[in-house]
Design an enzyme around this catalytic site. Structure first.
Site, PDB file in Angstrom:
ATOM      1  N   ASP A 171       0.830  -1.197   0.000  1.00 32.53           N
ATOM      2  CA  ASP A 171       0.000   0.000   0.000  1.00 32.53           C
ATOM      3  C   ASP A 171       0.875   1.261   0.000  1.00 32.53           C
ATOM      4  O   ASP A 171       1.872   1.327   0.715  1.00 32.53           O
ATOM      5  CB  ASP A 171      -0.860  -0.028   1.279  1.00 32.53           C
ATOM      6  N   GLU A 182       1.815  -0.553  -4.992  1.00 31.86           N
ATOM      7  CA  GLU A 182       0.799   0.447  -5.321  1.00 31.86           C
ATOM      8  C   GLU A 182       1.527   1.789  -5.351  1.00 31.86           C
ATOM      9  O   GLU A 182       1.666   2.464  -4.346  1.00 31.86           O
ATOM     10  CB  GLU A 182      -0.311   0.485  -4.268  1.00 31.86           C
TER      11      GLU A 182
HETATM   12  C1  NOJ Z   1      -4.455   2.977  -0.927  1.00 31.66           C
HETATM   13  C2  NOJ Z   1      -5.590   2.041  -0.677  1.00 31.66           C
HETATM   14  O1  NOJ Z   1      -5.877   1.352  -1.859  1.00 31.66           O
HETATM   15  C3  NOJ Z   1      -6.733   2.893  -0.199  1.00 31.66           C
HETATM   16  O2  NOJ Z   1      -7.930   2.174  -0.128  1.00 31.66           O
HETATM   17  C4  NOJ Z   1      -6.359   3.486   1.142  1.00 31.66           C
HETATM   18  O3  NOJ Z   1      -7.375   4.370   1.559  1.00 31.66           O
HETATM   19  C5  NOJ Z   1      -5.053   4.262   1.046  1.00 31.66           C
HETATM   20  N1  NOJ Z   1      -4.044   3.551   0.307  1.00 31.66           N
HETATM   21  C6  NOJ Z   1      -4.512   4.548   2.414  1.00 31.66           C
HETATM   22  O4  NOJ Z   1      -4.019   3.370   2.984  1.00 31.66           O
END
Ligand code: NOJ
Length: 567
Positions: A220, A280
């Protein structure tokens, strides 16, 4: 004739690392399947649907955060990285699921959230109780405020979900004291990755899950952990931390993150099997993403470019070329994403278009919803899926995408749960519309089969389902040969059988500019028609199409996979 390839992989799929070709299914655990009848999805719910996933034909699942969490950001606020949220089940059930997935030939990725924890994590609670400059505070980013009494935040950063990225705490003496950084919600304090204990804890977390057999991790906010030295102000009219910032920000994509990933690669490599991690990283341009995929770093990164592409051939073509060229330089495959739990579903997005320059997380940022045409949106989403699955590299499918689920538009305001809603002062409804529990059955009992508890009503699921949700259900689509579910099943079957699909080269085919057409090895070609109906080449055999063909004519907003004649 341009030959595009994201890499020079071994020609045979059997010789390639599994993730270079993999189709991974994203499970948003809270909304997938509810085995214990509490209106929230859970681990046993996932296990009960393994036969469905096997039949779909995916290679791996990625499970969104399943750790104990107060659920302010639905699991992306982790209170304990080494256990399972009690609402979702137990560690023993999670281990059972990992094993049973493997027995079904499905690999398992879990979500790691290293940029921030929940404010209820014991480390943060300890930091609140401890004094400024203490080792407990050093695990997070605490700073004194500016101004005569420290009343102003340490810098001008704004949080992704809205409002300032700093929160002031009350010290042990009852006085207002230091501020801490939270790039997301107030309840999601950012870790200090300069702190050695933080680094060691995350190395232990990776090992903990690798020891339990997971095949890899989805990381993440992989571009956010390291902040620019001195935490300088953002020099831009709008200091907001959009995930994909219009220009460089001192909290995104700093060089220091790569050092962390080099350490993580060593940990992954110390385990048998091809353990992997997918980043991500909302980073642009593609050449910056490529840095995360260098051989001694993370294997893989989501390619989010589809998410901001309007339904037009030229932007798609440009985006595909740019992505593949950038990745070719470091020998990494692309991993395409058409949907996830943060963006408006493709059925709506491809119909409504995007408001230029804005991220795509919420319907407010798209065209006028009154103009939305479900039939046209569904046609385009189906065509987009065949396009994605024919491109070089791997792909990620988000639950419900295989049902052509649209965005839920009728969640009452008082039921909205995304922190964006409150933090934007009720101007941004946020991402709940793409997170509504899946409809498994046509009848509304058990929230359209989402829950094992028959008496659970659709409005009693943790997010209320629309009254017409059953139309999109698995049950309704199961026996319909033309359903989107069966299109995905067939496409994945063909993809598995075609040696030329997945990782490897592609070649553009010269054709009308309103059409995207490309060839893959084995006389395979994909045509996607964005314009007026067009004639397909002579002497072809249709493998699959996203909608009905009119003889040899490919209609508007339709994609087809064909076997071309070898002469
Ligand atoms: C990316 C995640 O996909 C999202 O759902 C989340 O709110 C943010 N990162 C913060 O962790």
């Amino acid at each position: 004739m341009t030959i595009l390839t994201s890499s020079q992989p071994p020609a045979s799929r059997a010789e390639r690392l599994w993730w270079r070709d993999a189709v991974t299914y994203q499970i948003y655990i809270r909304s997938f399947a509810d085995a214990n009848g509490d209106g929230k999805g859970d681990v046993e719910g996932i296990r009960s649907r393994l036969p469905y996933l096997k039949k779909l034909g995916i290679d791996a699942i990625w499970i969104t955060p399943w750790y104990p969490s107060p659920q302010i950001d639905h699991g992306y606020d982790v209170a304990d990285y080494l256990n399972i949220e009690p609402d979702y089940g137990t560690l023993a059930q999670a281990e059972h699921l990992i094993n049973e997935s493997h027995e079904n030939g499905i690999r398992v990725l879990v979500d790691i959230v290293p940029n921030h924890s929940s404010d209820l994590h014991t480390w943060f609670q300890d930091a609140l109780k401890a004094a400024p400059e203490s080792p407990e505070r050093d695990r997070y980013i605490f700073r004194d405020g500016k101004g005569p009494n420290g009343d102003l935040p340490p810098n001008n950063w704004q949080a992704v979900f809205g409002g300032p990225a700093w929160e002031r705490v009350v010290e042990a003496d009852g006085k207002r004291g230091q501020w801490y950084l939270h790039l997301f919600a107030v309840e999601q304090p950012d870790f200090n990755w300069e702190n050695q204990e933080v680094r060691e804890h995350f190395a232990d977390i990776l090992r903990f899950w690798l020891d339990r057999g997971v095949d890899g991790f989805r990381i993440d906010v992989a571009h956010g952990m390291v902040k620019a030295a001195g935490l300088p102000d953002v020099i831009a009219p709008d200091p907001k931390a959009e995930m994909l910032a219009p220009e460089n920000r001192p909290f995104w994509d700093q060089d220091g993150v790569h050092e962390i990933y080099r350490e993580w690669r060593k940990i992954l490599n110390s385990y048998p099997g091809d353990r992997m991690a997918v980043a991500e990283a909302w980073v642009s341009p593609a050449s910056r993403i490529a840095r995360y995929l260098r051989p001694d770093e993370l294997a893989n990164s989501f390619n989010f470019d589809f998410l901001s592409c309007p339904w037009e051939p030229a932007p798609f073509k440009k985006m595909i070329e740019r992505s593949l060229e950038a990745l070719a330089e470091i020998g990494a495959p692309s991993s395409w994403v058409l949907n996830n739990h943060d963006v408006v579903r493709s059925v709506d997005r491809f119909d409504l278009g995007l408001i230029a320059g804005r991220a795509n997380t919420t319907l407010e940022r798209h065209g006028d919803p009154k103009e939305f045409n479900l039939e046209r949106g569904t046609k385009r989403a189906r065509a987009g899926a065949l396009l994605m699955l024919a491109l070089p590299g791997g792909a990620y499918i988000y639950q419900g995408e295989e049902l052509a689920l649209p965005e839920a538009r009728d969640i009452p305001e008082e039921r909205l749960t995304d922190p964006r809603w409150a933090l934007s002062e009720h101007t941004d409804r946020g991402r709940d519309g793409c997170r509504v529990p899946l409809p498994w059955k046509a009848d509304s009992a058990g929230a359209f089969g989402f829950s094992e508890k028959d008496g659970l009503k659709p409005e009693e699921a943790w997010l209320p389902q629309s009254a017409d949700w059953g139309i999109f259900s698995v049950e309704n689509q199961e026996d319909d040969p033309d359903s989107t579910l069966n299109m995905y099943r067939s496409a994945l079957k063909i993809r598995r059988a075609e040696e030329g699909l997945g990782d490897g080269p592609m070649t553009w085919i010269e054709t009308d500019e309103s059409v995207l057409a490309f060839a893959r090895a084995g006389n395979f070609a994909c045509y996607v028609n964005f314009g007026a109906p067009m004639d397909l080449p002579a002497n072809h055999q249709v493998l699959i199409s996203s909608g009905p063909l009119d003889g040899k004519v490919l209609p508007t907003d339709t994609a087809v996979w064909i076997r071309t004649s070898s002469e």
